[in-house]
Design an enzyme around this catalytic site. Structure first.
Site, PDB file in Angstrom:
ATOM      1  N   ARG A  15      61.240  82.944  14.290  1.00  0.00           N
ATOM      2  CA  ARG A  15      62.536  82.162  14.433  1.00  0.00           C
ATOM      3  C   ARG A  15      62.446  81.333  13.289  1.00  0.00           C
ATOM      4  O   ARG A  15      63.070  81.518  12.211  1.00  0.00           O
ATOM      5  CB  ARG A  15      62.553  81.530  15.875  1.00  0.00           C
ATOM      6  CG  ARG A  15      63.844  80.808  15.937  1.00  0.00           C
ATOM      7  CD  ARG A  15      64.173  79.603  15.219  1.00  0.00           C
ATOM      8  NE  ARG A  15      63.284  78.408  15.638  1.00  0.00           N
ATOM      9  CZ  ARG A  15      63.099  77.423  15.305  1.00  0.00           C
ATOM     10  NH1 ARG A  15      64.103  76.968  14.179  1.00  0.00           N
ATOM     11  NH2 ARG A  15      62.163  76.627  15.443  1.00  0.00           N
ATOM     12  N   HIS A 209      55.578  70.765  10.118  1.00  0.00           N
ATOM     13  CA  HIS A 209      55.791  71.609   8.849  1.00  0.00           C
ATOM     14  C   HIS A 209      54.887  71.022   7.827  1.00  0.00           C
ATOM     15  O   HIS A 209      54.397  69.762   7.907  1.00  0.00           O
ATOM     16  CB  HIS A 209      57.330  71.457   8.402  1.00  0.00           C
ATOM     17  CG  HIS A 209      58.105  72.451   9.104  1.00  0.00           C
ATOM     18  ND1 HIS A 209      58.593  73.469   8.757  1.00  0.00           N
ATOM     19  CD2 HIS A 209      58.861  72.041  10.350  1.00  0.00           C
ATOM     20  CE1 HIS A 209      59.550  73.901   9.817  1.00  0.00           C
ATOM     21  NE2 HIS A 209      59.480  73.110  10.793  1.00  0.00           N
ATOM     22  N   CYS A 240      63.920  74.838   7.452  1.00  0.00           N
ATOM     23  CA  CYS A 240      64.898  74.297   8.161  1.00  0.00           C
ATOM     24  C   CYS A 240      66.008  74.607   7.079  1.00  0.00           C
ATOM     25  O   CYS A 240      66.054  73.993   6.309  1.00  0.00           O
ATOM     26  CB  CYS A 240      65.088  73.299   8.971  1.00  0.00           C
ATOM     27  SG  CYS A 240      66.667  73.017   9.628  1.00  0.00           S
TER      28      CYS A 240
HETATM   29  P1  HMG Z   1      80.542  74.410  14.997  1.00  0.00           P
HETATM   30  O1  HMG Z   1      81.018  75.158  13.791  1.00  0.00           O
HETATM   31  O2  HMG Z   1      80.723  72.944  15.393  1.00  0.00           O
HETATM   32  O3  HMG Z   1      80.867  75.049  16.411  1.00  0.00           O
HETATM   33  O4  HMG Z   1      78.897  74.755  15.047  1.00  0.00           O
HETATM   34  P2  HMG Z   1      82.217  75.664  16.868  1.00  0.00           P
HETATM   35  O5  HMG Z   1      81.985  75.458  18.355  1.00  0.00           O
HETATM   36  O6  HMG Z   1      83.411  74.787  16.598  1.00  0.00           O
HETATM   37  O7  HMG Z   1      82.451  77.059  16.697  1.00  0.00           O
HETATM   38  C1  HMG Z   1      82.489  77.593  15.485  1.00  0.00           C
HETATM   39  C2  HMG Z   1      82.229  79.004  15.105  1.00  0.00           C
HETATM   40  O8  HMG Z   1      81.113  79.349  15.400  1.00  0.00           O
HETATM   41  C3  HMG Z   1      83.117  79.944  16.223  1.00  0.00           C
HETATM   42  O9  HMG Z   1      83.345  81.066  15.556  1.00  0.00           O
HETATM   43  C4  HMG Z   1      82.171  80.032  17.260  1.00  0.00           C
HETATM   44  O10 HMG Z   1      82.445  81.168  18.126  1.00  0.00           O
HETATM   45  C5  HMG Z   1      80.795  80.211  16.722  1.00  0.00           C
HETATM   46  P3  HMG Z   1      84.916  81.301  14.988  1.00  0.00           P
HETATM   47  O11 HMG Z   1      85.779  81.334  15.795  1.00  0.00           O
HETATM   48  O12 HMG Z   1      84.899  80.489  13.781  1.00  0.00           O
HETATM   49  O13 HMG Z   1      84.595  82.709  14.455  1.00  0.00           O
HETATM   50  N1  HMG Z   1      79.905  79.863  17.347  1.00  0.00           N
HETATM   51  C6  HMG Z   1      78.669  80.605  17.816  1.00  0.00           C
HETATM   52  N2  HMG Z   1      78.465  81.925  17.464  1.00  0.00           N
HETATM   53  C7  HMG Z   1      77.230  82.577  18.030  1.00  0.00           C
HETATM   54  N3  HMG Z   1      76.382  81.767  18.751  1.00  0.00           N
HETATM   55  C8  HMG Z   1      76.768  80.553  18.938  1.00  0.00           C
HETATM   56  C9  HMG Z   1      77.892  80.075  18.577  1.00  0.00           C
HETATM   57  N4  HMG Z   1      78.564  78.608  18.654  1.00  0.00           N
HETATM   58  C10 HMG Z   1      79.513  78.838  17.916  1.00  0.00           C
HETATM   59  N5  HMG Z   1      75.833  80.063  19.931  1.00  0.00           N
HETATM   60  C11 HMG Z   1      76.917  74.950  16.095  1.00  0.00           C
HETATM   61  C12 HMG Z   1      78.124  74.145  15.915  1.00  0.00           C
HETATM   62  C13 HMG Z   1      75.585  74.397  16.825  1.00  0.00           C
HETATM   63  C14 HMG Z   1      77.397  76.410  16.664  1.00  0.00           C
HETATM   64  C15 HMG Z   1      76.181  75.409  14.569  1.00  0.00           C
HETATM   65  O14 HMG Z   1      76.234  73.988  14.133  1.00  0.00           O
HETATM   66  C16 HMG Z   1      75.027  75.771  14.515  1.00  0.00           C
HETATM   67  O15 HMG Z   1      74.970  77.246  14.738  1.00  0.00           O
HETATM   68  N6  HMG Z   1      73.816  75.356  14.122  1.00  0.00           N
HETATM   69  C17 HMG Z   1      72.600  76.081  14.131  1.00  0.00           C
HETATM   70  C18 HMG Z   1      71.826  75.407  13.259  1.00  0.00           C
HETATM   71  C19 HMG Z   1      70.308  75.829  13.318  1.00  0.00           C
HETATM   72  O16 HMG Z   1      70.060  76.904  13.733  1.00  0.00           O
HETATM   73  N7  HMG Z   1      69.372  75.549  12.397  1.00  0.00           N
HETATM   74  C20 HMG Z   1      68.088  75.697  12.615  1.00  0.00           C
HETATM   75  C21 HMG Z   1      67.362  75.716  13.790  1.00  0.00           C
HETATM   76  S1  HMG Z   1      66.831  73.884  14.161  1.00  0.00           S
HETATM   77  C22 HMG Z   1      65.424  73.712  13.378  1.00  0.00           C
HETATM   78  O17 HMG Z   1      65.044  74.653  12.490  1.00  0.00           O
HETATM   79  C23 HMG Z   1      64.531  72.582  13.562  1.00  0.00           C
HETATM   80  C24 HMG Z   1      63.359  72.933  14.688  1.00  0.00           C
HETATM   81  O18 HMG Z   1      62.621  74.001  13.898  1.00  0.00           O
HETATM   82  C25 HMG Z   1      62.309  71.796  14.667  1.00  0.00           C
HETATM   83  C26 HMG Z   1      61.965  70.904  13.583  1.00  0.00           C
HETATM   84  O19 HMG Z   1      61.209  71.522  12.647  1.00  0.00           O
HETATM   85  O20 HMG Z   1      62.283  69.722  13.497  1.00  0.00           O
HETATM   86  C27 HMG Z   1      63.728  73.413  15.877  1.00  0.00           C
HETATM   87 MG    MG Z   2      60.946  73.630  12.554  1.00  0.00          MG
END
Ligand code: HMG
Ligand code: MG
Length: 298
Positions: A15, A209, A240
């Site tokens: 992931r 990290h 990220c």
């Molecule tokens: P948004 O644009 O505000 O969401 O994003 P929305 O509810 O307005 O929806 C917009 C579009 O996204 C729609 O599709 C939804 O259906 C779709 P459209 O109508 O435009 O075709 N959508 C989804 N599709 C699939 N699965 C879903 C989903 N939700 C909405 N669950 C949202 C908000 C949270 C969805 C977006 O910002 C997002 O996906 N962010 C994820 C970012 C991410 O994954 N970052 C990396 C992980 S975090 C990390 O790495 C840190 C960590 O490792 C710890 C560390 O190191 O600190 C964990």
């Molecule tokens: Mg991380």
């Protein structure tokens, strides 16, 4: 405090690692990677995330990964779910553990999940509730615990308050993310002195990290506080996409080498892990980032 005698390693390469690679691995390659990780003795593997594919295209095939994977009964395969839509996807493919992911930094929260910290907590509440009602365990991540790419320094008090809110909400464990790897041992101490006022150490995981080469020494510091859950990425994959400059997670091989040397048991087989490290590095067409893999596989 004494070091723990046993540590649980949470492998986040499939992931956290793959979400930040330019190339998108096929379902088959991801499945081979995850099955190879399962065979090393790792008991917890973060296998994908159900986020918007527009935000993180690398994770767009997570549903297929879960349906194709030959799941070992001894391993928990988890996935990130930022909202109810993500949880629905997780439920539909029989995921047994999910993670919601928040941050101690307002700017990072906006960039990463498009909402403020307090809105994110409101958004997580129904996710945690529905997951638990379905017998699914929920992990909580807090990002930017030792620095934010947009705001710089982050106060340990901010980390403690978000961590406590997520624990109170029903997360069984809080993983503290040094997202951009800027922390040092003194910073790790200040962080844990504050967070552990509110959270028992058995509920806390370290997710560091290695951008500045500090992850192992920070983990050593955290182990001294009794932290016994460590997140790492095989081959040092990771980063990220919404944290510019964030490099890989600390490499699982490097963590394992340190823990083996400290006689802390993990149940993970180094030789098998090194083979998996070589395998994924070959898939990605570059050498492992891990020092131990480079030393032992040369
Ligand atoms: P948004 O644009 O505000 O969401 O994003 P929305 O509810 O307005 O929806 C917009 C579009 O996204 C729609 O599709 C939804 O259906 C779709 P459209 O109508 O435009 O075709 N959508 C989804 N599709 C699939 N699965 C879903 C989903 N939700 C909405 N669950 C949202 C908000 C949270 C969805 C977006 O910002 C997002 O996906 N962010 C994820 C970012 C991410 O994954 N970052 C990396 C992980 S975090 C990390 O790495 C840190 C960590 O490792 C710890 C560390 O190191 O600190 C964990
Ligand atoms: Mg991380």
């Amino acid at each position: 405090m004494a070091f723990p005698s046993q540590v649980s390693i949470v492998e986040v390469g499939p992931r956290d690692g793959l979400q930040n690679e330019k190339q998108i691995l096929s379902v088959e390659d991801k499945v081979r990677l995850i099955e190879s990780l399962s065979a090393t003795g790792l008991k917890r593997i973060e296998a994908g995330s159900f986020v918007s594919p527009k935000w993180v295209p690398q994770m767009g095939n997570s549903m297929d990964v879960f349906t194709t994977l030959n799941r070992s009964k001894d391993v928990t395969y988890s996935a990130l779910t930022p909202n109810l839509k993500g949880l629905e996807s997780a439920l539909s493919v029989g995921v047994k553990e999910i993670a919601v992911f928040g941050a101690a930094s307002e700017s990072f929260s906006l960039k990463n999940i498009n909402c403020s910290v307090s809105d994110s907590l409101k958004r997580f509440e129904p996710v945690v509730e529905l997951a638990r009602a379905n017998g699914i365990k929920v992990r909580g991540y807090v990002s930017c615990v030792m620095g934010c790419p947009y705001e710089g320094n982050i106060a340990p008090t901010s980390v403690a308050s978000v961590s406590k809110a997520m624990l109170d909400m029903g997360c069984y464990e809080i993983s503290l993310g040094d997202t951009i790897g800027t922390g040092t041992p003194s910073h790790t101490k200040r962080l844990l002195d504050e967070v552990l006022k509110y959270l028992p150490c058995e509920k806390v995981a370290a997710h560091f990290h290695d951008t500045y080469g500090q992850a192992l020494v920070n983990l050593y510091t955290a182990l001294g506080y009794g932290i016994a859950t460590i997140d790492s990425s095989v081959s040092g994959l990771g980063g990220c996409p919404y944290a510019k400059g964030a490099s890989g997670n600390v490499a699982t091989e490097d963590v394992l080498y340190m823990l083996n040397g400290m006689e802390i048991s993990t149940g993970v087989d180094m030789a098998k892990l090194l083979n998996t490290s070589k395998f994924v590095a070959k898939l990605l067409g570059r050498p492992p980032v891990s020092k131990v893999a480079n030393a032992l596989c040369a």
